[in-house]
Design an enzyme around this catalytic site. Structure first.
Site, PDB file in Angstrom:
ATOM      1  N   HIS A  85      -3.316 -10.213 -61.353  1.00  0.00           N
ATOM      2  CA  HIS A  85      -2.649 -10.456 -60.061  1.00  0.00           C
ATOM      3  C   HIS A  85      -1.687  -9.298 -59.801  1.00  0.00           C
ATOM      4  O   HIS A  85      -1.070  -8.774 -60.736  1.00  0.00           O
ATOM      5  CB  HIS A  85      -1.900 -11.793 -60.109  1.00  0.00           C
ATOM      6  N   GLU A 155      -7.159  -8.937 -52.870  1.00  0.00           N
ATOM      7  CA  GLU A 155      -5.871  -9.343 -52.302  1.00  0.00           C
ATOM      8  C   GLU A 155      -5.079  -8.108 -51.895  1.00  0.00           C
ATOM      9  O   GLU A 155      -4.446  -7.469 -52.751  1.00  0.00           O
ATOM     10  CB  GLU A 155      -5.050 -10.122 -53.342  1.00  0.00           C
ATOM     11  N   GLY A 161       2.086 -13.234 -49.592  1.00  0.00           N
ATOM     12  CA  GLY A 161       3.410 -13.800 -49.327  1.00  0.00           C
ATOM     13  C   GLY A 161       4.037 -13.284 -48.045  1.00  0.00           C
ATOM     14  O   GLY A 161       5.228 -13.478 -47.796  1.00  0.00           O
ATOM     15  N   SER A 200      -1.828 -14.617 -47.779  1.00  0.00           N
ATOM     16  CA  SER A 200      -1.437 -15.392 -46.596  1.00  0.00           C
ATOM     17  C   SER A 200      -2.572 -16.215 -45.992  1.00  0.00           C
ATOM     18  O   SER A 200      -2.664 -16.346 -44.768  1.00  0.00           O
ATOM     19  CB  SER A 200      -0.789 -14.486 -45.542  1.00  0.00           C
ATOM     20  N   GLY A 221      -1.845 -18.801 -52.373  1.00  0.00           N
ATOM     21  CA  GLY A 221      -0.542 -18.868 -53.046  1.00  0.00           C
ATOM     22  C   GLY A 221       0.341 -19.919 -52.402  1.00  0.00           C
ATOM     23  O   GLY A 221       0.255 -21.112 -52.703  1.00  0.00           O
ATOM     24  N   GLY A 222       1.182 -19.483 -51.482  1.00  0.00           N
ATOM     25  CA  GLY A 222       2.186 -20.361 -50.874  1.00  0.00           C
ATOM     26  C   GLY A 222       1.622 -21.653 -50.306  1.00  0.00           C
ATOM     27  O   GLY A 222       2.202 -22.734 -50.477  1.00  0.00           O
TER      28      GLY A 222
HETATM   29  P1  PGA Z   1      -0.012 -16.114 -50.567  1.00  0.00           P
HETATM   30  O1  PGA Z   1      -0.187 -15.630 -52.102  1.00  0.00           O
HETATM   31  O2  PGA Z   1      -1.173 -17.000 -50.256  1.00  0.00           O
HETATM   32  O3  PGA Z   1       1.300 -16.850 -50.600  1.00  0.00           O
HETATM   33  O4  PGA Z   1       0.025 -14.878 -49.748  1.00  0.00           O
HETATM   34  C1  PGA Z   1      -1.411 -15.160 -52.551  1.00  0.00           C
HETATM   35  C2  PGA Z   1      -1.285 -14.762 -53.978  1.00  0.00           C
HETATM   36  O5  PGA Z   1      -0.169 -14.776 -54.540  1.00  0.00           O
HETATM   37  O6  PGA Z   1      -2.289 -14.444 -54.595  1.00  0.00           O
END
Ligand code: PGA
Length: 237
Positions: A85, A155, A161, A200, A221-222
């Site tokens: 990651h 990603e 984020g 996101s 993630g979030g």
């Molecule tokens: P996010 O995070 O969906 O909050 O952007 C993705 C990730 O941390 O892989």
């Protein structure tokens, strides 16, 4: 580093909702902090949800105080582990070679590694997004792969984020790059490997992202921290 014992109700809510709506057509994996992994794996047993961890050490065991091996993760009942990651690469200096060794460790422990790659905003601005991701894939992936035993996540770091996902057009062109690299590397298996988009992904953009060719899932993630939000993404998938 999100989630205390008090958040386990979100797992229970997810299990209940998926039981109510029938088995999902997408594979659903939750990767909680390792402190909750055994408990999460116990609760999801018998549900369509699989468990995973967010990182592993490359060695099976030994004097590595504070680290967690892939074998330990498998021992918790998990089936997946995220490796490489961007937050691990940035904050812990993980190189492509280290990520590759972690992916191999996951395979050794019969876990499915989810190998993450992605460019920074500066690299994208310099027109280097494709070459960066291609180079990361070459150096981070194991030489041998089974179509169901390896997952790649693209990603873009600038979208993680950020509340702003990459556009479907950008996702499309980057996922072609990933697909071509996988085909180059693994032949026909490269066509069958799952490529996730992450950065996101939210209930309101998930459907358009899942429509993009070569997007085979999402790394969330979030929006995975609340069962209701995550469930809407599962439904979109
Ligand atoms: P996010 O995070 O969906 O909050 O952007 C993705 C990730 O941390 O892989």
């Amino acid at each position: 580093m999100n989630g205390l014992w008090s958040a386990l109700g979100e797992i229970d809510a997810l299990i209940l909702a998926l039981a109510d709506s029938g088995p999902p057509r997408a594979q659903v994996v939750v990767c909680p902090p390792v402190t909750l992994l055994t408990e999460v794996c116990t609760r999801i047993a018998g549900s369509p949800i699989a468990g995973g961890a967010q990182d592993c050490h490359a060695e099976p065991a030994g004097a590595h105080t504070g680290d967690i091996s892939a074998e330990m993760i498998a021992d918790c009942g998990a089936r997946f582990v995220i490796v490489g990651h961007s937050e691990r690469r940035a904050a812990h200096g993980e190189t492509d070679e280290m990520v590759r060794n972690k992916a191999l460790a996951a395979m050794r422990a019969e876990l499915i590694p989810i190998v993450c790659v992605g460019e920074t905003e500066a690299e994208r601005d310099r027109g280097e997004a494709k070459s960066r991701v291609d180079a990361q894939l070459r150096a981070s992936l194991p030489d041998v792969a089974d179509a169901l035993a390896l997952v790649v996540a693209y990603e873009p770091i600038w979208a993680i984020g950020a509340g702003r996902a990459a556009s479907p057009a950008d996702i499309d062109s980057m996922h072609w790059v990933v697909r071509e690299a996988l085909k180059d590397r693994y032949g026909p298996t490269g066509d069958a490997l799952r490529i996730l988009y992450g950065g996101s992904v939210k209930p309101d953009n998930a459907a358009e992202i899942f429509e993009v060719f070569n997007v085979n899932g999402a790394l969330v993630g979030g929006a995975s921290l609340k069962a209701a939000e995550f469930l809407n993404i599962v439904r979109a998938a």
